[in-house]
Design a protein around this motif. Sequence first.
Motif, PDB file in Angstrom:
ATOM      1  N   LEU A 149       0.825  -1.203   0.000  1.00  0.00           N
ATOM      2  CA  LEU A 149       0.000   0.000   0.000  1.00  0.00           C
ATOM      3  C   LEU A 149       0.863   1.258   0.000  1.00  0.00           C
ATOM      4  CD1 LEU A 149      -2.860  -0.930   2.491  1.00  0.00           C
ATOM      5  CD2 LEU A 149      -2.864  -1.038  -0.008  1.00  0.00           C
ATOM      6  N   VAL A 150       1.981   1.192   0.695  1.00  0.00           N
ATOM      7  CA  VAL A 150       2.886   2.342   0.720  1.00  0.00           C
ATOM      8  C   VAL A 150       3.542   2.533  -0.649  1.00  0.00           C
ATOM      9  CG1 VAL A 150       4.986   3.291   1.740  1.00  0.00           C
ATOM     10  CG2 VAL A 150       3.311   2.113   3.180  1.00  0.00           C
ATOM     11  N   SER A 151       4.067   1.445  -1.198  1.00  0.00           N
ATOM     12  CA  SER A 151       4.716   1.543  -2.506  1.00  0.00           C
ATOM     13  C   SER A 151       3.717   1.931  -3.585  1.00  0.00           C
ATOM     14  CB  SER A 151       5.395   0.216  -2.861  1.00  0.00           C
ATOM     15  OG  SER A 151       4.440  -0.829  -2.965  1.00  0.00           O
ATOM     16  N   MET A 152       2.429   1.601  -3.375  1.00  0.00           N
ATOM     17  CA  MET A 152       1.383   1.949  -4.337  1.00  0.00           C
ATOM     18  C   MET A 152       1.263   3.461  -4.491  1.00  0.00           C
ATOM     19  SD  MET A 152      -2.568   0.626  -4.248  1.00  0.00           S
ATOM     20  CE  MET A 152      -2.992   1.547  -2.758  1.00  0.00           C
ATOM     21  N   GLN A 153       1.494   4.204  -3.407  1.00  0.00           N
ATOM     22  CA  GLN A 153       1.416   5.658  -3.476  1.00  0.00           C
ATOM     23  C   GLN A 153       2.515   6.213  -4.369  1.00  0.00           C
ATOM     24  OE1 GLN A 153      -1.412   6.532  -1.968  1.00  0.00           O
ATOM     25  NE2 GLN A 153      -1.434   4.397  -1.315  1.00  0.00           N
TER      26      GLN A 153
END
Length: 303
Positions: A149-153
């Motif tokens: 989810l973090v890398s998705m940003q």
Amino acid sequence: MIITGTTPPPGPGRTDDPTALSPEATPPERRVPWAAVLTFLVVAYGGGWLIALPLWRSGGLANPLFLPLGLAVMATPTLAALVATLAVVRPAHPARFLGLTPVRPWRRTLGYALLGFVGVQVLGALAIVLAWVLGVTPLQVTGGAWSSLVSMQLLGLVVTVAALGEEIGWRGFLLRALRPLGTGKALVLSGLAWGPWHAPLVLLGYNYGTMDPSALIMMTVTTILMGVLFGWLRMRSASVYPSAFAHGALNASGGTLLAAFAPAAGVAPSVLGWVGWLLLAVVIGGLVATRAFRWARPGTASS
């Protein structure tokens, strides 16, 4: 249902025609520039197929050139928009016509960009939850889900650059060009045109994992619904950048959310599938009910 905007009161430079543009820095179009629209579609569709041709000749999605060619395909709507705008429409302010300027007031542009970027990801997550409630798929938190989810940003911000290549065409040019038809028709028709344009990649199995023509029909349903929301961002911000951020978030989050929370569900719980369509329809219905589909004027605060 035709989504209508507010009509400016009569007066100098105003009109009672509900399909006419509100006053802007560029002269309002009274008719659809059909020659420009046709030019745009020919260049966008033809360019997409031409660039994707090596994938069809050898390897398909396994072709090592898939990524650069796919990114190049995403740029063809911008090329088409520039050709149609500069060679056919020839407005006094091309960048303003396409929603590239002005970006002020900054608060409005950034606000809608943030809404689009975060909102699309929230819709993707809610689609998975709705699919779980409906019994379509179990929820399953995979290892590394939260780091994803973090890398998705970060991925979403990077992909926004490529997504701008599409948005300048579909929301920057085509939605604007179709405005004299009325807001609702312009939103639906621009989304309808956006769907089959994906054929060079979708029919290779991209997005839906199948080469069956039904995948292109599903993609078109998605682009109509999502195009209404992207178009709303374009309308309310008087800028193409918020829809580009939303588009970047869509491209970055769809597969990531499914892999993290519903790895065996297919596309049904995403905005590419029927559960996501239900959710998008509810959101659109809410915007219609609140009469939110109004065109903002560039350089002024949004009402």
